[in-house]
Design an enzyme around this catalytic site. Structure first.
Site, short mmCIF file in Angstrom:
data_model
loop_
_atom_site.label_atom_id
_atom_site.label_comp_id
_atom_site.label_asym_id
_atom_site.label_seq_id
_atom_site.Cartn_x
_atom_site.Cartn_y
_atom_site.Cartn_z
N ASP A 298 -1.41 -4.94 -0.64
CA ASP A 298 -1.68 -4.38 0.68
C ASP A 298 -3.16 -4.10 0.87
OD1 ASP A 298 -0.71 -2.98 3.22
OD2 ASP A 298 -1.82 -1.38 2.21
N GLU B 121 -1.86 -9.95 1.37
CA GLU B 121 -1.66 -9.59 2.78
C GLU B 121 -3.02 -9.44 3.44
OE1 GLU B 121 -1.43 -6.54 6.08
OE2 GLU B 121 -2.23 -6.19 4.07
#
Length: 489
Positions: free
Chosen positions: A193, A233
């Site tokens: 993330d 991501e």
């Protein structure tokens, strides 16, 4: 990772309960649909300022959801993906609280990134303008320290998410400790993330630098050594995604969601087809996630053309607002907190005006696109915008983060769309052609996507001019046709 459809879900927001309840739902109402589960943050606490993406303790399961043994048990039947939040941790963590109490005498001082560590001679206006931040305002927050001192800490996202110094020994140890905890509890893949923001360097954008790639490489190797794959991501320019894909296990195809919407809105598959011919093949495909519908991934950047031009993007965004009867406007940009510069907050179902045929076509296109498809829990059940929750929290992305339970799931599974969606998932899971070669062609409003492997083939044909869509499956000498309109009846 199996090349089958996977589920993206919060544990509590799908079940209304805990991990054991999720396991029951997967083995009952959703049995045999998903080979893998992306468990959105289940760390302590799940109800921070960013729905778990601001962990106080990244290695602790929130007790309201269960414990690591429950996660481990869930992973015995499904491939589990978890988020490794590499860029930051909560300002309420014991580590940062110790920093606030003891300043640079804290044993955790080196864990966090201050402005002075990157700009020891001060931050010039020219340097400040170069820094890329996904939200408006400064990427620093000033915190008071003992002895009437204060310090500017990097807070790329919010002032409750304190950036980690990933170059420090303490920062490296922190991430390694999380990886080990994951490997001990059946986590087979991690989603890195906000990895693009993790490395900062003076005089640069502080986003996706060469050093960022090196960091991702090192972290991926450490994960791979523990039997864990990595998914990066990053929302960015489409060419950047292609380059990133060459260096990591997997990336998201974030260009797909807006391109599918654009295709359906304009009845023109040209841009989508152009992308599918060059898109990374080692990707995870999505239409919706816990975040909004990304726009930056298809747009121009720094004078370079995008997959869509600015006019097409403006039309796309306005059509979403129109289809959602203005609800997306109430959740996007300055209208709600968690302000993002690159996404529209709305359910994908509402973005398509709650049109079942268009939504099923969108899912069929996703399932036929290169990569492994993931389906968000709200999208699976064609949930509408959660306006009551949005009004309650004023968090823009909560419009697509509803709280459900087993009763709501039962009701949703009886809707014509959801029954059709289940059939589509089963088709995608059971056809061996999807492990073969992919081709795509289009003629303005008509699209053909085809997979072939040996004597097996699967072909999706969509014609938006006459509102028709069908799938042709050939297995050895047997051939069958599935009409999407029929699935909805």
């Amino acid at each position: 990772m199996k090349n089958n459809v996977q589920l993206i879900t919060y544990i509590d927001r799908l079940t209304g309960s805990d991990t054991q309840t999720l396991n029951n739902i997967l083995n009952d109402q959703l049995t045999d649909l998903f080979s893998g589960i992306h468990l959105l943050p289940f760390y302590y606490p799940i109800d921070g300022s960013d729905a778990g993406f601001d962990p106080i303790d990244h290695t602790q399961v929130d007790s309201r959801l269960g414990n690591w043994n429950d996660i481990k048990a869930l992973g015995q039947e499904h491939e589990l993906m978890a988020d490794l939040i590499v860029n930051h941790m909560s300002a309420k963590s014991k580590e940062f609280k110790d920093v606030l109490a003891n300043g640079n005498n804290s044993p955790y001082w080196d864990l966090f990134l201050t402005k002075d560590k990157i700009f020891p001679n001060g931050l010039s206006e020219q340097q400040r303008k170069k820094i890329y931040r996904p939200r408006p305002g400064s990427c620093f927050t000033n915190f008071a320290l003992p002895n009437n001192e204060s310090e500017d800490f990097w807070t790329t996202f919010t002032d409750n998410q304190i950036d980690i110094d990933i170059t420090s020994e303490m920062g490296k140890e922190y991430l390694t400790r999380i990886l080990k905890k994951f490997s001990e509890n059946n986590i087979k893949m991690i989603r890195l993330d906000a990895a693009g923001y993790a490395f900062k360097k003076a005089g640069t954008s502080c986003f996706m630098l060469d050093e960022t790639f090196e960091f991702i490489d090192e972290l991926s190797k450490a994960a791979n050594d523990l039997g864990i794959e990595t998914l990066v991501e990053i929302h960015s320019y489409f060419q950047t995604q292609i380059e990133i894909a060459k260096r990591v296990d997997r990336v998201y195809d974030f260009a797909l969601p807006p391109l599918v919407l654009h295709s359906i809105f304009s009845r023109d598959f040209t841009a989508l087809t152009r992308w599918l011919k060059i898109s990374p093949k080692n990707c995870i495909t999505v239409l919706d996630t816990h975040d909004g519908i990304g726009i930056i991934d298809v747009g121009p950047m720094n004078g370079k053309p995008g997959l869509l031009d600015n006019s097409e993007i403006d039309n796309l965004v306005e059509k979403i607002h129109l289809n959602s009867a203005g609800e997306s406007k109430k959740a996007t940009g300055a209208a709600a907190s968690n302000v993002d510069l690159y996404q529209v907050n709305c359910t994908y179902y509402d973005a398509l005006g709650q049109n079942d045929f268009d939504y099923l076509v969108a899912r069929a296109i996703q399932f036929f696109s290169p990569g492994t498809p993931q389906v968000y829990y709200a999208g699976l059940l064609a949930e509408k915008n959660a306006m009551e929750l949005l009004l309650k929290t004023n968090v823009g992305r909560d419009i697509n983060r509803p709280y459900l339970d087993s009763t709501i799931i039962d009701k949703a599974l009886n809707k014509p769309f959801t029954k059709a969606m289940v059939s589509l998932i089963q088709l995608r899971n059971n056809c061996d052609a999807f492990n073969g070669e992919f081709t795509v062609n289009s003629d303005f409003s008509a699209l053909e996507m085809k997979w072939e492997k040996d004597e097996h083939s699967a072909t999706l044909v969509v014609d938006l001019a006459n509102r028709s869509a069908k799938i042709r499956i050939t297995e050895s000498n047997d051939m069958r046709i599935v009409c999407l309109n029929t699935l909805l009846n």
